[in-house]
Design an enzyme around this catalytic site. Structure first.
Site, PDB file in Angstrom:
ATOM      1  N   CYS A 257       0.733  -0.999   0.066  1.00 57.03           N
ATOM      2  CA  CYS A 257      -0.114   0.117   0.165  1.00 57.03           C
ATOM      3  C   CYS A 257       0.772   1.113   0.067  1.00 57.03           C
ATOM      4  CB  CYS A 257      -0.752   0.037   1.143  1.00 57.03           C
ATOM      5  SG  CYS A 257      -2.419   1.059   0.843  1.00 57.03           S
ATOM      6  N   HIS A 343      -4.106  -4.912   0.220  1.00 60.98           N
ATOM      7  CA  HIS A 343      -3.701  -5.700   1.359  1.00 60.98           C
ATOM      8  C   HIS A 343      -3.791  -7.093   1.497  1.00 60.98           C
ATOM      9  CE1 HIS A 343      -4.409  -1.950   4.221  1.00 60.98           C
ATOM     10  NE2 HIS A 343      -3.799  -1.406   3.017  1.00 60.98           N
ATOM     11  N   GLU A 345      -2.944  -9.352   3.400  1.00 63.65           N
ATOM     12  CA  GLU A 345      -3.361 -10.082   4.422  1.00 63.65           C
ATOM     13  C   GLU A 345      -4.876 -10.225   4.691  1.00 63.65           C
ATOM     14  OE1 GLU A 345      -4.414  -6.416   6.276  1.00 63.65           O
ATOM     15  OE2 GLU A 345      -2.991  -7.008   4.897  1.00 63.65           O
TER      16      GLU A 345
END
Length: 364
Positions: A257, A343, A345
């Protein structure tokens, strides 16, 4: 609470447009850049994501608060959004592991939230007119004063916010006996990212946003990581210089990011403020190398200049956002450096992109 008469509240946009709602019971006013998230679940993870620092969050999902809150869902120690705007606010929750209802959670941190707003109309307006500053308030008798304060709010362009959410001192995360060590720069890191690094048998030392390469190198890590975070990447000169040094030495480097944007700038590729950012848990991304699509979790208002990345001799675009063709991932030729705009995760969100953490460790 739901049977009591509730105080009027409003959302006032920088262009003068007003949307009406009701207070959930926390008085006051809050300023920020207005944005919306389309995720149907995971509101606590969203509220505590440091990447949202300085932003007023419009929840596109019609129901917020129905499953309460629990400490395990926190992505940082505190709520990071400036304020919440929603349609239906649940004052009771039914989740068995919920430890606190959302109203008490917001009250404990004195974060302004309002409900009964026509969020469909508000989201549609933002989509058509772009992100802008706004104020959410229950102090409707102070509108003229609030309008003046709103006009003085800084633009997100050029705004450095990583220092507002970064750790002040280094700290450790994970198992000290892990096989690998990673030096992570906290530009606004989410706890779930550190969890995913730890799952790769990695012990992490987290450094402040402005840490120097010598500080990270002294820990003798196997790899380096630049985290997500809020604000414009352009002012983050220390992080850019750090990335340049790591790349020059061809050490393993992974950026997510804001970290992805910093890596781009370190290579001379510019970034720009998007008309509307990407915020949700169902964004389609194409992995160019595998030809496979990935459903991703995203939260960003800036993006990398695609033309400059395509023309850079040392960079390849590895992932592309399928909705608007923006750059979703980069990798460097003949270097152990790669990054993604989303993202991987995914907290909240799907698990399609968790392989990226394995790819990072494979570079050690």
């Amino acid at each position: 609470m739901k049977y009591q008469k509730r105080k009027e509240a409003i959302v006032l946009l920088a262009d003068g447009t007003t949307f009406f709602g009701k207070s959930i019971g926390i008085e006051g006013s809050s300023f920020g850049e207005i944005c919306f998230n389309t995720g149907m679940t995971g509101y606590q993870e969203i509220f505590t994501d440091p990447s949202y620092y300085g932003q007023l969050m419009v929840a596109a999902n019609a129901h917020i608060g129905n499953y309460g809150t629990t400490p395990i869902d926190n992505q940082s120690e505190t709520i990071k959004i400036s304020g919440l705007i929603c349609k239906n606010f649940s004052f009771q929750h039914t989740r068995p592991i919920g430890t606190q209802d959302l109203l008490e959670y917001f009250k404990s941190q004195n974060v302004v939230a309002i409900s009964d707003v026509d969020t469909r109309a508000l989201v549609s307006y933002i989509r058509d007119n772009g992100a802008m500053n706004a104020v959410v308030t229950t102090e409707i008798d102070r509108l003229e004063e609030l309008k003046s304060q709103l006009a003085d709010q800084p633009s997100m362009v050029g705004l450095e916010l990583a220092s507002k959410v970064s750790t002040k001192e280094p700290y450790y995360y994970g198992n000290p006996d892990a096989k690998y060590k990673v030096a992570a720069v906290d530009l606004g890191v989410k706890k779930s990212i550190l969890d995913n690094l730890a799952l790769q048998d990695v012990y992490v030392k987290v450094f402040p946003y402005d840490a120097k390469f010598e500080e990270l190198e002294a820990w003798n890590p196997n790899g380096y990581f630049l985290s997500n975070g809020p604000g414009d990447p352009e002012p983050l000169k220390e992080a850019q210089e750090l990335a340049k040094e790591i790349i020059k030495r061809d050490l393993p480097l992974f950026g997510i990011c804001l970290g992805h944007q910093v890596i781009a700038i370190a290579n001379g590729v510019s970034t720009f403020k998007m008309f509307n950012g990407h915020r949700g848990i169902n964004h389609p991304v194409l992995n160019i190398e595998t030809g496979k699509g990935e459903i991703t979790s995203q939260n960003h208002g800036f993006a990398v200049n695609k033309e400059e990345a395509e023309n850079h001799p040392d960079i390849e675009i590895s992932h592309v956002h399928l909705n608007d063709k923006t750059v979703a991932g980069l990798k460097m030729n003949n270097k152990k450096c790669f990054s993604v705009q989303y993202h991987p995760e995914a907290s909240p969100g799907p698990n399609d992109s968790k392989y990226l953490f394995s790819n990072f460790v494979n570079n050690f």
